[in-house]
Design a protein around this motif. Structure first.
Motif, PDB file in Angstrom:
ATOM      1  N   GLN A  88       0.803  -1.228   0.000  1.00  0.00           N
ATOM      2  CA  GLN A  88       0.000   0.000   0.000  1.00  0.00           C
ATOM      3  C   GLN A  88       0.829   1.268   0.000  1.00  0.00           C
ATOM      4  O   GLN A  88       0.452   2.263  -0.615  1.00  0.00           O
ATOM      5  N   TYR A  89       1.950   1.222   0.688  1.00  0.00           N
ATOM      6  CA  TYR A  89       2.717   2.457   0.867  1.00  0.00           C
ATOM      7  C   TYR A  89       4.025   2.455   0.079  1.00  0.00           C
ATOM      8  O   TYR A  89       4.879   3.307   0.283  1.00  0.00           O
ATOM      9  N   GLU A  90       4.145   1.495  -0.849  1.00  0.00           N
ATOM     10  CA  GLU A  90       5.363   1.410  -1.653  1.00  0.00           C
ATOM     11  C   GLU A  90       5.134   2.112  -2.988  1.00  0.00           C
ATOM     12  O   GLU A  90       4.250   1.738  -3.761  1.00  0.00           O
ATOM     13  N   GLU A  91       5.917   3.117  -3.255  1.00  0.00           N
ATOM     14  CA  GLU A  91       5.714   3.956  -4.435  1.00  0.00           C
ATOM     15  C   GLU A  91       5.763   3.147  -5.724  1.00  0.00           C
ATOM     16  O   GLU A  91       6.641   2.317  -5.927  1.00  0.00           O
TER      17      GLU A  91
ATOM     18  N   HIS B  75       1.201   0.271  -5.396  1.00  0.00           N
ATOM     19  CA  HIS B  75      -0.215   0.332  -5.049  1.00  0.00           C
ATOM     20  C   HIS B  75      -0.848   1.542  -5.730  1.00  0.00           C
ATOM     21  O   HIS B  75      -0.192   2.570  -5.920  1.00  0.00           O
TER      22      HIS B  75
ATOM     23  N   GLU C 170      -2.708   3.733  -4.722  1.00  0.00           N
ATOM     24  CA  GLU C 170      -2.684   4.949  -3.916  1.00  0.00           C
ATOM     25  C   GLU C 170      -1.314   5.612  -3.916  1.00  0.00           C
ATOM     26  O   GLU C 170      -1.168   6.737  -3.434  1.00  0.00           O
ATOM     27  N   SER C 171      -0.288   4.908  -4.446  1.00  0.00           N
ATOM     28  CA  SER C 171       1.069   5.449  -4.389  1.00  0.00           C
ATOM     29  C   SER C 171       1.488   6.158  -5.679  1.00  0.00           C
ATOM     30  O   SER C 171       2.582   6.711  -5.753  1.00  0.00           O
TER      31      SER C 171
END
Length: 293
Positions: free
Chosen positions: A190-193, A196, A198-199
């Motif tokens: 989720q937070y890996e550019e 995901h 969202e990134s």
């Protein structure tokens, strides 16, 4: 009976080998004969690591009246390949044993096969070739396969991901490897550019959402709630332990909360990719500069 769809049956030898299970060839023959009227193609019962046993199974199935697709594997003596294609009895042959091999060794092996055995001097295929476990984008694009298969698209969906073609000059681009984008709210990416949804940058994210909507799908909506969960300790039933846990409540069904929808999206990607390939047979040319992958 005419076949509405072309059905291809794999013997399941690789899965059986991976799990240490033995498939009875007589049972396999019975199965094929039972459903033969529905089948367009079915593979020989290959024996991983034993090309002679694979050859004997091929002959046994043929003696029984069947016409299985022969299988030749990475690392096997080339004489077994020539046994198949020099007879002139086969128009469709499978290559296997490629799962787990790195790209460099696969390119060396496949370049040799397609250059010296599977294509004529002009690089045109002399046989239909199926690639077992072959959905590496670059290897699919490099060789004139007639067909390929793999479970990678299923694994991608189960891990919360979808394939999206890259976008350039207002067009979806299929001649380069797609984005593999995780959309699930449970994804560890989720937070890996760049992994995901969202990134991504707002502009790229909008292109991805446009592709999803164009295909008739939605991301969906969820709500995460913390609830108190009670459970009894194993050996002391009177003791009650409480803890906070997160649960996902589906507000709107979509890609973020339904793996089946992600599977559908991935199938659509491969169907669109297939349309971009030249009509088979197409010419194989070795790329001289590096591996071309």
């Amino acid at each position: 009976m005419s076949k509405k769809y072309e059905l291809f049956i794999d013997s399941g030898a690789f899965s059986a080998w991976s799990k240490g299970i033995t498939i009875d060839i007589n049972e396999y023959i019975k199965f094929i004969k039972k459903y033969q009227k529905y089948l367009s193609y079915y593979a020989n019962l290959d024996v991983i690591g034993n090309p002679e046993a694979t050859w004997q199974n091929q002959k046994k199935m043929e003696v029984s009246g069947l016409t299985p697709m022969p299988c030749f594997h990475f690392g096997e003596d080339i004489k077994y390949l020539t046994k198949y294609y020099l007879t002139g009895n086969y128009e469709y042959l499978a290559l296997g044993g490629m799962v787990g091999r790195n790209s460099k060794e696969l390119v060396e092996w496949l370049d040799n096969l397609f250059s010296n055995y599977l294509c004529d001097k002009q690089g045109m295929p002399i046989l239909k070739i199926h690639g077992f476990g072959m959905t590496s984008f670059n290897l699919m694009m490099r060789y004139p396969w007639f067909s390929v298969d793999s479970t990678s698209w299923i694994i991608c969906g189960r891990m919360g991901g979808i394939y999206v073609p890259q976008y350039e000059n207002n067009n979806w681009i299929y001649n380069v490897a797609p984005w593999k984008i995780f959309v699930s709210s449970q994804s560890p990416n989720q937070y890996e550019e760049g992994k995901h949804i969202e990134s991504f940058s707002l502009n790229t994210r909008n292109h991805i959402l446009q592709y999803i909507h164009d295909k008739g799908y939605k991301l969906g909506k969820i709500e995460i709630k913390k609830v108190e969960k009670e459970y009894k300790l194993k050996d002391k039933e009177r003791w009650i332990n409480k803890e906070k846990t997160k649960i996902e409540i589906v507000i709107e069904k979509g890609l973020i909360n339904d793996y089946k929808l992600r599977d559908e999206m991935n199938i659509l990607y491969y169907l669109d990719l297939e349309k971009t390939f030249p009509k088979w047979p197409w010419q194989f040319k070795i790329k001289k500069s590096g591996l071309g992958i």
